[in-house]
Write a protein that holds these residues in place. Sequence first.
Motif, mmCIF file in Angstrom:
data_model
loop_
_atom_site.group_PDB
_atom_site.id
_atom_site.type_symbol
_atom_site.label_atom_id
_atom_site.label_comp_id
_atom_site.label_asym_id
_atom_site.label_seq_id
_atom_site.Cartn_x
_atom_site.Cartn_y
_atom_site.Cartn_z
ATOM 1 N N ARG A 143 0.854 -1.287 -0.129
ATOM 2 C CA ARG A 143 0.066 0.136 0.042
ATOM 3 C C ARG A 143 0.713 1.289 -0.023
ATOM 4 N NH1 ARG A 143 -3.084 -2.922 4.006
ATOM 5 N NH2 ARG A 143 -5.139 -3.654 3.061
ATOM 6 N N GLN A 144 2.154 1.203 0.750
ATOM 7 C CA GLN A 144 2.718 2.269 1.145
ATOM 8 C C GLN A 144 3.493 2.760 -0.272
ATOM 9 O OE1 GLN A 144 2.325 4.086 3.692
ATOM 10 N NE2 GLN A 144 3.857 5.637 3.508
ATOM 11 N N LEU A 145 4.077 1.709 -0.841
ATOM 12 C CA LEU A 145 4.933 2.020 -2.059
ATOM 13 C C LEU A 145 4.011 1.659 -3.278
ATOM 14 C CD1 LEU A 145 8.153 0.174 -0.866
ATOM 15 C CD2 LEU A 145 7.542 2.583 -0.658
ATOM 16 N N GLN A 146 2.915 1.330 -3.376
ATOM 17 C CA GLN A 146 2.082 1.034 -4.386
ATOM 18 C C GLN A 146 2.686 0.158 -5.361
ATOM 19 O OE1 GLN A 146 0.860 4.971 -6.021
ATOM 20 N NE2 GLN A 146 -0.199 5.392 -4.377
ATOM 21 N N TYR A 153 2.950 -8.426 -10.071
ATOM 22 C CA TYR A 153 1.984 -9.309 -9.399
ATOM 23 C C TYR A 153 1.614 -10.730 -9.676
ATOM 24 C CZ TYR A 153 -0.716 -9.019 -13.795
ATOM 25 O OH TYR A 153 -1.067 -9.450 -15.057
ATOM 26 N N THR A 154 2.303 -11.159 -10.953
ATOM 27 C CA THR A 154 2.587 -12.625 -10.991
ATOM 28 C C THR A 154 3.358 -13.335 -10.267
ATOM 29 O OG1 THR A 154 4.255 -12.348 -12.670
ATOM 30 C CG2 THR A 154 1.972 -11.933 -13.514
ATOM 31 N N ASP A 155 4.016 -12.829 -9.348
ATOM 32 C CA ASP A 155 4.780 -13.507 -8.424
ATOM 33 C C ASP A 155 3.973 -14.026 -7.329
ATOM 34 O OD1 ASP A 155 7.598 -12.999 -9.436
ATOM 35 O OD2 ASP A 155 7.357 -10.959 -8.578
ATOM 36 N N TRP A 156 2.778 -13.692 -7.163
ATOM 37 C CA TRP A 156 1.770 -14.164 -5.964
ATOM 38 C C TRP A 156 1.359 -15.517 -6.541
ATOM 39 C CZ3 TRP A 156 1.421 -12.786 -1.480
ATOM 40 C CH2 TRP A 156 1.431 -11.737 -0.885
ATOM 41 N N ILE A 172 -5.449 -7.786 -1.265
ATOM 42 C CA ILE A 172 -6.257 -6.746 -1.691
ATOM 43 C C ILE A 172 -5.231 -5.394 -1.585
ATOM 44 C CG2 ILE A 172 -8.113 -4.834 -0.976
ATOM 45 C CD1 ILE A 172 -9.638 -7.310 0.032
ATOM 46 N N SER A 173 -4.312 -5.546 -0.913
ATOM 47 C CA SER A 173 -3.172 -4.430 -0.604
ATOM 48 C C SER A 173 -2.534 -4.129 -2.111
ATOM 49 C CB SER A 173 -1.950 -4.867 0.161
ATOM 50 O OG SER A 173 -1.625 -6.123 0.044
ATOM 51 N N CYS A 174 -2.748 -4.928 -3.125
ATOM 52 C CA CYS A 174 -2.128 -4.899 -4.537
ATOM 53 C C CYS A 174 -3.136 -3.882 -5.250
ATOM 54 C CB CYS A 174 -2.084 -6.319 -5.278
ATOM 55 S SG CYS A 174 -0.728 -7.271 -4.781
ATOM 56 N N GLU A 195 4.088 -2.462 -10.620
ATOM 57 C CA GLU A 195 5.536 -2.361 -10.039
ATOM 58 C C GLU A 195 5.677 -3.487 -9.067
ATOM 59 O OE1 GLU A 195 8.424 1.050 -10.125
ATOM 60 O OE2 GLU A 195 6.622 2.019 -10.045
ATOM 61 N N GLY A 196 6.942 -4.201 -9.287
ATOM 62 C CA GLY A 196 7.106 -5.045 -7.901
ATOM 63 C C GLY A 196 7.569 -4.257 -6.720
ATOM 64 N N CYS A 197 7.607 -5.089 -5.753
ATOM 65 C CA CYS A 197 8.089 -4.296 -4.459
ATOM 66 C C CYS A 197 9.618 -4.114 -4.127
ATOM 67 C CB CYS A 197 7.352 -4.929 -2.987
ATOM 68 S SG CYS A 197 5.505 -4.635 -3.262
ATOM 69 N N GLU A 198 10.321 -5.474 -4.664
ATOM 70 C CA GLU A 198 11.794 -5.424 -4.586
ATOM 71 C C GLU A 198 12.739 -4.116 -4.860
ATOM 72 O OE1 GLU A 198 14.464 -9.031 -4.898
ATOM 73 O OE2 GLU A 198 14.150 -7.974 -6.761
#
Length: 253
Positions: A143-146, A153-156, A172-174, A195-198
Amino acid sequence: MGQCGVTSSKTVLVFLNLMFWAAAGILCYAGAYVFITYDDYDHFFEDAYTLIPAVVIITVGALLFVIGLVGCYATVRESSCGLTTFVVILLLVFLSEVAVVVLGYVYRAKIEDEVNSSIVVVYEEYNGTNSNSQSRAIDYTQRQLQCCGIHNYTDWLKTRWYEKTKNNSVPISCCKTTVSGCTGSLTHPEDLFKEGCEALVVKKLKEIMMYVIWTALTFAALQMMGMLCASLVLCHRSRDPAYELLLAGGTQA
């Protein structure tokens, strides 16, 4: 002319001591900010030593308050012993801030490796419940870094949480904050952060470390000015007989 130079140095020194008090508050705030922000992302790095620069900068902030008191007293009383102590303490603090800068650059270079090695594990331990610290950390980060997933998202789709829920969705945070009614369903990928979070976590942590580095550099320069002014006063006092007589007359009066 020499007396004018000493008076100017003393005036600047008093002003710098007042600035040291302000700097003490700013440095303590900067260190606390780093601690609080890193706490939000502490699941993504394992090396606790990364917080050493923040610890040092808070300690330096506390010392600067003491330095301001010592410096003001020594300057007003024109105490050689006090000014010498002032210069020595300033030198030690200056060296500490140099150490903060060096450590900051060292740990800044290690952040990416730390995040890369731990983020996969954190995502694997996600279970979607608020009682799970990894779940809270990931939801907060997304949520913070969007962002969503490690690279996207496909990593999930490769996580145990996805295999267990089997509802063809991501947390849902995605969901983009601008989209109402988003459930994280993969049938509407346009509703999800792309975008990915890493990369964003690494960028955020590096920005924080640079904040520490620039703060330390700024106040190291301020301390150099303090050492210079105090040294000028001490140097003139030890070499100028007229100045010694002036101080002696003031003492007798």
